[in-house]
Write a protein that holds these residues in place. Structure first.
Motif, PDB file in Angstrom:
ATOM      1  N   GLN A  99     133.388  81.273  33.870  1.00 19.30           N
ATOM      2  CA  GLN A  99     133.451  82.443  32.986  1.00 19.30           C
ATOM      3  C   GLN A  99     133.963  83.664  33.747  1.00 19.30           C
ATOM      4  OE1 GLN A  99     133.134  80.273  30.182  1.00 19.30           O
ATOM      5  NE2 GLN A  99     132.871  82.375  29.458  1.00 19.30           N
ATOM      6  N   ALA A 100     133.597  83.788  35.012  1.00 19.05           N
ATOM      7  CA  ALA A 100     134.131  84.893  35.817  1.00 19.05           C
ATOM      8  C   ALA A 100     135.637  84.761  35.963  1.00 19.05           C
ATOM      9  CB  ALA A 100     133.454  84.922  37.186  1.00 19.05           C
ATOM     10  N   ALA A 101     136.115  83.531  36.150  1.00 18.39           N
ATOM     11  CA  ALA A 101     137.556  83.316  36.252  1.00 18.39           C
ATOM     12  C   ALA A 101     138.253  83.696  34.941  1.00 18.39           C
ATOM     13  CB  ALA A 101     137.840  81.856  36.611  1.00 18.39           C
ATOM     14  N   ILE A 102     137.665  83.316  33.818  1.00 20.62           N
ATOM     15  CA  ILE A 102     138.253  83.654  32.520  1.00 20.62           C
ATOM     16  C   ILE A 102     138.275  85.166  32.312  1.00 20.62           C
ATOM     17  CG2 ILE A 102     137.843  83.519  30.020  1.00 20.62           C
ATOM     18  CD1 ILE A 102     136.729  80.643  30.579  1.00 20.62           C
ATOM     19  N   LEU A 103     137.201  85.848  32.705  1.00 17.73           N
ATOM     20  CA  LEU A 103     137.089  87.289  32.470  1.00 17.73           C
ATOM     21  C   LEU A 103     137.908  88.123  33.452  1.00 17.73           C
ATOM     22  CD1 LEU A 103     133.253  87.336  31.804  1.00 17.73           C
ATOM     23  CD2 LEU A 103     134.985  88.121  30.171  1.00 17.73           C
ATOM     24  N   SER A 104     138.297  87.520  34.590  1.00 20.09           N
ATOM     25  CA  SER A 104     138.933  88.310  35.654  1.00 20.09           C
ATOM     26  C   SER A 104     140.447  88.355  35.570  1.00 20.09           C
ATOM     27  CB  SER A 104     138.535  87.753  37.022  1.00 20.09           C
ATOM     28  OG  SER A 104     139.123  86.475  37.216  1.00 20.09           O
ATOM     29  N   ASN A 105     141.028  87.569  34.669  1.00 19.00           N
ATOM     30  CA  ASN A 105     142.490  87.546  34.518  1.00 19.00           C
ATOM     31  C   ASN A 105     143.211  87.238  35.826  1.00 19.00           C
ATOM     32  OD1 ASN A 105     142.487  88.234  31.706  1.00 19.00           O
ATOM     33  ND2 ASN A 105     142.004  90.346  32.284  1.00 19.00           N
ATOM     34  N   ASP A 109     139.071  88.383  43.723  1.00 18.64           N
ATOM     35  CA  ASP A 109     138.021  89.268  44.238  1.00 18.64           C
ATOM     36  C   ASP A 109     137.111  89.750  43.113  1.00 18.64           C
ATOM     37  OD1 ASP A 109     138.873  89.041  46.870  1.00 18.64           O
ATOM     38  OD2 ASP A 109     140.208  90.771  46.718  1.00 18.64           O
ATOM     39  N   ARG A 110     137.716  90.140  42.014  1.00 22.00           N
ATOM     40  CA  ARG A 110     136.922  90.572  40.853  1.00 22.00           C
ATOM     41  C   ARG A 110     136.094  89.405  40.321  1.00 22.00           C
ATOM     42  NH1 ARG A 110     138.926  91.629  34.948  1.00 22.00           N
ATOM     43  NH2 ARG A 110     137.098  92.595  34.024  1.00 22.00           N
ATOM     44  N   ALA A 111     136.701  88.219  40.287  1.00 27.42           N
ATOM     45  CA  ALA A 111     135.990  87.041  39.782  1.00 27.42           C
ATOM     46  C   ALA A 111     134.798  86.704  40.665  1.00 27.42           C
ATOM     47  CB  ALA A 111     136.940  85.850  39.701  1.00 27.42           C
ATOM     48  N   LEU A 112     134.969  86.794  41.979  1.00 26.74           N
ATOM     49  CA  LEU A 112     133.860  86.489  42.886  1.00 26.74           C
ATOM     50  C   LEU A 112     132.709  87.465  42.675  1.00 26.74           C
ATOM     51  CD1 LEU A 112     132.696  84.887  45.260  1.00 26.74           C
ATOM     52  CD2 LEU A 112     133.835  86.509  46.794  1.00 26.74           C
ATOM     53  N   GLU A 113     133.017  88.750  42.567  1.00 23.91           N
ATOM     54  CA  GLU A 113     131.981  89.756  42.333  1.00 23.91           C
ATOM     55  C   GLU A 113     131.249  89.477  41.024  1.00 23.91           C
ATOM     56  OE1 GLU A 113     131.542  94.599  41.643  1.00 23.91           O
ATOM     57  OE2 GLU A 113     133.510  93.713  42.017  1.00 23.91           O
ATOM     58  N   LEU A 114     132.012  89.150  39.991  1.00 22.33           N
ATOM     59  CA  LEU A 114     131.408  88.889  38.693  1.00 22.33           C
ATOM     60  C   LEU A 114     130.580  87.602  38.717  1.00 22.33           C
ATOM     61  CD1 LEU A 114     131.030  89.613  35.752  1.00 22.33           C
ATOM     62  CD2 LEU A 114     133.251  88.573  35.254  1.00 22.33           C
ATOM     63  N   ALA A 115     131.068  86.577  39.392  1.00 23.74           N
ATOM     64  CA  ALA A 115     130.320  85.316  39.485  1.00 23.74           C
ATOM     65  C   ALA A 115     128.975  85.539  40.161  1.00 23.74           C
ATOM     66  CB  ALA A 115     131.137  84.272  40.245  1.00 23.74           C
ATOM     67  N   LEU A 116     128.947  86.326  41.213  1.00 20.73           N
ATOM     68  CA  LEU A 116     127.686  86.612  41.901  1.00 20.73           C
ATOM     69  C   LEU A 116     126.738  87.392  40.999  1.00 20.73           C
ATOM     70  CD1 LEU A 116     129.099  87.472  45.437  1.00 20.73           C
ATOM     71  CD2 LEU A 116     127.720  85.467  44.827  1.00 20.73           C
ATOM     72  N   ARG A 117     127.286  88.314  40.233  1.00 26.00           N
ATOM     73  CA  ARG A 117     126.443  89.070  39.300  1.00 26.00           C
ATOM     74  C   ARG A 117     125.873  88.170  38.210  1.00 26.00           C
ATOM     75  NH1 ARG A 117     130.192  93.801  37.353  1.00 26.00           N
ATOM     76  NH2 ARG A 117     128.443  94.125  35.908  1.00 26.00           N
ATOM     77  N   LEU A 118     126.678  87.235  37.724  1.00 25.53           N
ATOM     78  CA  LEU A 118     126.197  86.319  36.688  1.00 25.53           C
ATOM     79  C   LEU A 118     125.139  85.370  37.248  1.00 25.53           C
ATOM     80  CD1 LEU A 118     129.557  85.479  34.871  1.00 25.53           C
ATOM     81  CD2 LEU A 118     127.649  86.830  33.964  1.00 25.53           C
ATOM     82  N   ARG A 119     125.312  84.931  38.493  1.00 23.12           N
ATOM     83  CA  ARG A 119     124.291  84.085  39.129  1.00 23.12           C
ATOM     84  C   ARG A 119     122.966  84.834  39.236  1.00 23.12           C
ATOM     85  NH1 ARG A 119     124.433  82.480  44.110  1.00 23.12           N
ATOM     86  NH2 ARG A 119     124.135  80.218  44.044  1.00 23.12           N
ATOM     87  N   ALA A 120     123.050  86.086  39.660  1.00 23.37           N
ATOM     88  CA  ALA A 120     121.835  86.895  39.818  1.00 23.37           C
ATOM     89  C   ALA A 120     121.177  87.153  38.465  1.00 23.37           C
ATOM     90  CB  ALA A 120     122.172  88.213  40.509  1.00 23.37           C
ATOM     91  N   MET A 121     121.989  87.383  37.448  1.00 22.65           N
ATOM     92  CA  MET A 121     121.444  87.600  36.114  1.00 22.65           C
ATOM     93  C   MET A 121     120.722  86.354  35.621  1.00 22.65           C
ATOM     94  SD  MET A 121     123.527  88.546  32.628  1.00 22.65           S
ATOM     95  CE  MET A 121     124.282  89.959  33.425  1.00 22.65           C
ATOM     96  N   ALA A 122     121.344  85.199  35.815  1.00 28.55           N
ATOM     97  CA  ALA A 122     120.738  83.952  35.360  1.00 28.55           C
ATOM     98  C   ALA A 122     119.420  83.678  36.065  1.00 28.55           C
ATOM     99  CB  ALA A 122     121.706  82.792  35.589  1.00 28.55           C
ATOM    100  N   ALA A 123     119.299  84.098  37.317  1.00 31.97           N
ATOM    101  CA  ALA A 123     118.069  83.864  38.089  1.00 31.97           C
ATOM    102  C   ALA A 123     116.878  84.624  37.506  1.00 31.97           C
ATOM    103  CB  ALA A 123     118.282  84.249  39.546  1.00 31.97           C
ATOM    104  N   GLN A 124     117.145  85.629  36.673  1.00 30.01           N
ATOM    105  CA  GLN A 124     116.049  86.325  36.002  1.00 30.01           C
ATOM    106  C   GLN A 124     115.482  85.502  34.847  1.00 30.01           C
ATOM    107  OE1 GLN A 124     116.891  90.623  35.234  1.00 30.01           O
ATOM    108  NE2 GLN A 124     118.871  90.188  36.169  1.00 30.01           N
ATOM    109  N   TRP A 125     116.257  84.527  34.371  1.00 27.88           N
ATOM    110  CA  TRP A 125     115.873  83.754  33.190  1.00 27.88           C
ATOM    111  C   TRP A 125     115.399  82.350  33.530  1.00 27.88           C
ATOM    112  CZ3 TRP A 125     121.073  85.264  30.545  1.00 27.88           C
ATOM    113  CH2 TRP A 125     121.029  86.623  30.201  1.00 27.88           C
ATOM    114  N   ARG A 126     115.911  81.797  34.622  1.00 23.62           N
ATOM    115  CA  ARG A 126     115.440  80.485  35.058  1.00 23.62           C
ATOM    116  C   ARG A 126     115.541  80.436  36.575  1.00 23.62           C
ATOM    117  NH1 ARG A 126     119.802  75.575  33.988  1.00 23.62           N
ATOM    118  NH2 ARG A 126     119.695  75.165  36.221  1.00 23.62           N
ATOM    119  N   PRO A 127     114.623  79.759  37.255  1.00 21.82           N
ATOM    120  CA  PRO A 127     114.668  79.726  38.713  1.00 21.82           C
ATOM    121  C   PRO A 127     115.941  79.047  39.209  1.00 21.82           C
ATOM    122  CG  PRO A 127     112.561  78.907  37.883  1.00 21.82           C
ATOM    123  CD  PRO A 127     113.473  79.033  36.698  1.00 21.82           C
TER     124      PRO A 127
END
Length: 201
Positions: A99-105, A109-127
């Motif tokens: 999804q980061a790749a799709i959103l980053s066009n 570098d932008r995709a990597l930053e976004l992927a890390l943010r999405l991983r961190a977000m998901a960790a709030q919802w499931r271990p």
């Protein structure tokens, strides 16, 4: 309950390896998963193409993250504190990376930053998984498996997305236990995956 997620680019053969690991509960990729009626309906709604692109990438991303959290909740309800090992075919990292790749066009570098943010977000919802395994192989072998499985070659758009996902996985290697199929035969790769299921983090 021990949770192991297997990641890798399309055609790397992770599903084939997972099918050969004994004494685990296997969770198929979300597009192929019939865990419950809600998951089925939402996956059907995202069935725009092979990569679930319906033209609404933010809605797709949050839907997939929600389904990943639901998958964990269903497993926890079913297995609780038992000694079972869950072996998940693709997990949060697939969602974050693709999804980061799709959103980053195409901007890695932008995709990597976004992927890390999405991983961190998901960790709030499931271990996070107890272990995440990344299966790798050479690009031409992966492409040949894709062609055999899908009965066609990837479109230019699909090929570009797969290449970017591969680059992003490479930039996140520190997060993974690596199974390199260029160095292992099939039996050795299955054994390495079994070891990852049995080892403590």
């Amino acid at each position: 309950m021990r949770w192991v997620t297997v990641e890798g680019v399309n055609g790397v053969g992770k599903s084939h390896l997972i099918a050969q690991v004994p004494d685990v509960v296997r969770l198929a990729e979300l597009p192929d998963c019939a865990a419950d009626p809600l998951t089925e309906r939402l996956m059907a709604a995202l069935g725009g193409d092979r990569f679930l692109r319906t033209g609404f990438p933010l809605a797709e991303t949050f839907t997939l993250l929600g389904l990943a959290a639901r998958r964990f909740e269903l497993a926890r309800r079913a297995y609780g504190d038992s000694a079972v090992t869950i072996l998940e075919d693709r997990g949060v990292d697939t969602i974050a990376i693709y999804q980061a790749a799709i959103l980053s066009n195409g901007d890695d570098d932008r995709a990597l930053e976004l992927a890390l943010r999405l991983r961190a977000m998901a960790a709030q919802w499931r271990p996070p998984p107890d272990r995440t395994v990344l299966v790798v192989d050479d690009d031409q072998t992966c492409l040949a498996r894709w062609n055999a499985r899908e009965g066609r070659s990837p479109t230019p758009s699909e090929r570009s997305l797969m290449r970017q996902a591969s680059r992003l996985y490479q930039r996140l290697l520190q997060h993974y236990t690596i199974i390199d199929r260029r160095e292992l035969n099939e039996q050795q790769a299955v054994q390495a995956l079994l070891n990852a299921c049995q080892e403590h983090s």
